[in-house]
Design a protein around this motif. Structure first.
Motif, short mmCIF file in Angstrom:
data_model
loop_
_atom_site.label_atom_id
_atom_site.label_comp_id
_atom_site.label_asym_id
_atom_site.label_seq_id
_atom_site.Cartn_x
_atom_site.Cartn_y
_atom_site.Cartn_z
N UNK A 58 0.75 -1.25 -0.06
CA UNK A 58 -0.10 -0.03 0.05
C UNK A 58 0.78 1.34 -0.10
N UNK A 59 0.47 2.53 -0.53
CA UNK A 59 1.40 3.57 -0.63
C UNK A 59 1.49 4.08 0.73
N UNK A 60 0.41 3.77 1.78
CA UNK A 60 0.66 4.34 3.19
C UNK A 60 1.28 3.15 3.91
N UNK A 61 1.76 2.08 3.64
CA UNK A 61 2.36 1.28 4.16
C UNK A 61 1.82 0.47 5.25
N UNK A 62 0.45 0.33 4.89
CA UNK A 62 -0.58 -0.20 6.04
C UNK A 62 -0.96 -1.56 5.54
N UNK A 63 -0.37 -2.18 4.47
CA UNK A 63 -0.93 -3.25 4.11
C UNK A 63 -0.38 -3.58 2.53
N UNK A 64 -0.71 -4.61 2.13
CA UNK A 64 -0.34 -5.20 0.60
C UNK A 64 -1.39 -5.91 -0.02
N UNK A 65 -1.08 -5.70 -1.46
CA UNK A 65 -1.87 -6.72 -2.30
C UNK A 65 -1.13 -8.07 -2.75
N UNK A 66 -1.58 -9.23 -2.61
CA UNK A 66 -1.20 -10.37 -3.30
C UNK A 66 -1.77 -10.92 -4.57
N UNK A 67 -1.15 -11.13 -5.37
CA UNK A 67 -1.84 -11.96 -6.56
C UNK A 67 -1.15 -13.46 -6.88
N UNK A 68 -2.25 -14.16 -7.54
CA UNK A 68 -1.67 -15.51 -7.68
C UNK A 68 -2.05 -16.12 -9.00
N UNK A 69 -1.57 -17.27 -9.15
CA UNK A 69 -1.77 -17.95 -10.62
C UNK A 69 -3.58 -18.23 -10.71
N UNK A 70 -4.29 -18.02 -9.57
CA UNK A 70 -5.66 -18.56 -9.97
C UNK A 70 -6.86 -17.46 -10.12
N UNK A 71 -5.98 -16.28 -10.81
CA UNK A 71 -6.64 -15.01 -11.17
C UNK A 71 -7.45 -14.55 -10.12
N UNK A 72 -6.90 -14.36 -8.93
CA UNK A 72 -7.45 -13.69 -7.78
C UNK A 72 -6.61 -12.85 -6.99
N UNK A 73 -6.99 -11.89 -6.22
CA UNK A 73 -5.99 -10.97 -5.37
C UNK A 73 -6.71 -10.72 -3.94
N UNK A 74 -5.59 -10.70 -3.33
CA UNK A 74 -6.07 -10.49 -1.77
C UNK A 74 -5.56 -9.35 -1.23
N UNK A 75 -6.38 -8.60 -0.65
CA UNK A 75 -6.09 -7.26 0.00
C UNK A 75 -5.94 -7.53 1.49
#
Length: 269
Positions: free
Chosen positions: A207-224
């Motif tokens: 995240x731009x505010x350093x409070x978290x992150x995104x994760x992407x995978x081979x399954x066509x899905x993104x986690x916040x």
């Protein structure tokens, strides 16, 4: 059946009217990075090359001019710019990082080594250090004035993804491990979590505010994912890059530098 010599009607393959670079790589692109100081694009690819183009905008049209290229001995997997826009770092299957003084026209030199292919690389200007992540299950910090790493951090598995927004750094490895580091104390893991996604991690974006992150995978899905335990109720996942029964890997994630919305990249290969 289309008649020989005629073009059959197909869906627009370029709905955004994007510009394809001239003299593109001859094999799959593995990374892209824009200069932080100029309209210059660098791409690495599986044909062992690191290529540079200048992006020129004239009115409403955009053109690209090939400027320079260098070679690795094996496929190149990652790249990043130094914050002053003068230098490019690249790493890959030849287990080495090359520093290319692109602006001055200098020759590339090897500045880092691993025992297995180097998958991820990041320049951290707040620390004046280069960070490299490898399939040898280590993360290494490099002071470019010294030949040996300033610190070697053991990882639980092979490095697949890395993102830095100082002081936050997140590393994704095999077996769905996500390791969070506070770069104010880089030799100690801050937190380790298991990816909320069920399949192999492909990319991360802090995240731009350093409070978290995104994760992407081979399954066509993104986690916040939020780092603070009190913010866990805000975590969620969403599906993307799916057409009917076809599911495509999310290979890259980033935030727009001004508006902070999510940019992601998919490759069906």
């Amino acid at each position: 059946m289309a008649t020989f010599g005629t073009t059959s009607a197909t869906a627009n393959p370029n709905p955004n009217r994007s510009t394809e670079v001239s003299q593109p790589p001859s094999d799959s692109v593995s990374s892209l990075c824009f200069s932080p100081k100029a309209n210059v694009l660098v791409a690495t690819s599986w044909d062992n090359q690191v290529r540079c183009w200048e992006i020129i905008k004239t009115g409403t049209s955009v053109s690209t001019v090939p400027k320079a290229s260098i070679s690795h001995e094996q496929p190149v997997l990652c790249s990043t710019w130094k914050d002053d826009g003068t230098t490019v770092f690249s790493g890959g299957c030849d287990k080495q990082v090359k520093m290319w003084p692109l602006l001055s026209g200098g020759q590339p030199v090897t500045v880092a080594m691993h025992d297995a292919p180097i998958k991820e690389i990041a320049w951290v200007p707040e620390m004046s250090l280069l960070v490299t992540g490898s399939w040898d299950k280590t993360l290494r910090y490099w002071d470019l004035r010294q030949p040996n790493p300033a610190h070697v951090q053991q990882l639980p598995e092979r490095c697949y993804a890395l993102t830095v927004r100082h002081p936050l750094m997140v590393v994704g490895t095999a077996d769905r491990n996500l390791i969070v580091f506070n770069l104010q104390n880089p030799q100690t893991e801050f937190k380790r979590v298991i990816s909320p996604l069920k399949y192999q991690t492909r990319c991360l974006a802090a995240f731009p505010d350093q409070q978290g992150f995104l994760v992407g995978s081979i399954e066509g899905r993104v986690g916040v994912h939020h780092i603070d335990d009190s913010q866990q109720s805000k975590n969620f996942t969403f599906k993307c890059h799916r057409e009917g029964n076809d599911i495509y890997s999310v290979n890259s994630l980033d935030f727009h530098p001004v508006r902070y919305f999510i940019l992601n990249y998919v490759n069906g290969a």
